[in-house]
Design a protein around this motif. Structure first.
Motif, PDB file in Angstrom:
ATOM      1  N   ILE A  21     -15.029   9.757   9.331  1.00 54.81           N
ATOM      2  CA  ILE A  21     -13.824  10.403   9.081  1.00 54.81           C
ATOM      3  C   ILE A  21     -13.551  11.703   8.439  1.00 54.81           C
ATOM      4  N   ASP A  27      -8.763  13.029   9.717  1.00 46.61           N
ATOM      5  CA  ASP A  27      -7.911  12.458  10.649  1.00 46.61           C
ATOM      6  C   ASP A  27      -8.457  11.392  11.570  1.00 46.61           C
ATOM      7  N   PRO A  28      -8.157  10.353  11.283  1.00 42.91           N
ATOM      8  CA  PRO A  28      -8.742   9.164  12.076  1.00 42.91           C
ATOM      9  C   PRO A  28      -8.718   9.229  13.395  1.00 42.91           C
ATOM     10  N   ARG A  29      -7.660   9.990  14.024  1.00 44.67           N
ATOM     11  CA  ARG A  29      -7.562   9.803  15.360  1.00 44.67           C
ATOM     12  C   ARG A  29      -8.581  10.747  16.123  1.00 44.67           C
ATOM     13  N   GLN A  30      -8.971  11.924  15.312  1.00 44.53           N
ATOM     14  CA  GLN A  30      -9.833  12.810  15.787  1.00 44.53           C
ATOM     15  C   GLN A  30     -11.224  12.008  15.757  1.00 44.53           C
ATOM     16  N   ILE A  32     -12.013   8.856  16.034  1.00 42.33           N
ATOM     17  CA  ILE A  32     -12.082   8.000  17.101  1.00 42.33           C
ATOM     18  C   ILE A  32     -12.227   8.684  18.530  1.00 42.33           C
ATOM     19  N   ARG A  33     -11.488   9.845  18.760  1.00 39.45           N
ATOM     20  CA  ARG A  33     -11.593  10.788  19.777  1.00 39.45           C
ATOM     21  C   ARG A  33     -12.980  11.158  19.933  1.00 39.45           C
ATOM     22  N   SER A  34     -13.433  11.535  18.845  1.00 44.87           N
ATOM     23  CA  SER A  34     -15.044  12.130  19.106  1.00 44.87           C
ATOM     24  C   SER A  34     -15.979  11.129  19.246  1.00 44.87           C
TER      25      SER A  34
END
Length: 68
Positions: A21, A27-30, A32-34
């Motif tokens: 993270i 950014d947790p969404r970023q 996960i996206r990565s």
């Protein structure tokens, strides 16, 4: 990395999750996206490095499995 468990997989600790993270700027969404991007890239790389004849067509092409 994490400690190996009986089935051969690894457990992922909170410190490793926090590190991922942090690499994504918090950014947790970023994060996960990565991770999903990296996973897709590894899957595609594995698909191209294994002979289709070796797996005898048991698996559909990656594009068909991920809906492209």
């Amino acid at each position: 990395m994490g400690a190996a468990v009986e089935d051969g997989s690894e457990t992922i600790g909170d410190a490793e999750i926090d590190e991922i993270i942090a690499e994504a700027g918090g950014d947790p969404r970023q994060a996960i996206r990565s991770l999903l991007h990296d996973l897709a890239k590894l899957a595609l790389d594995a698909e191209t490095s294994v002979s289709h004849g070796f797996v005898r067509g048991r698996f559909p092409p990656l594009r068909a499995r991920i809906g492209r």
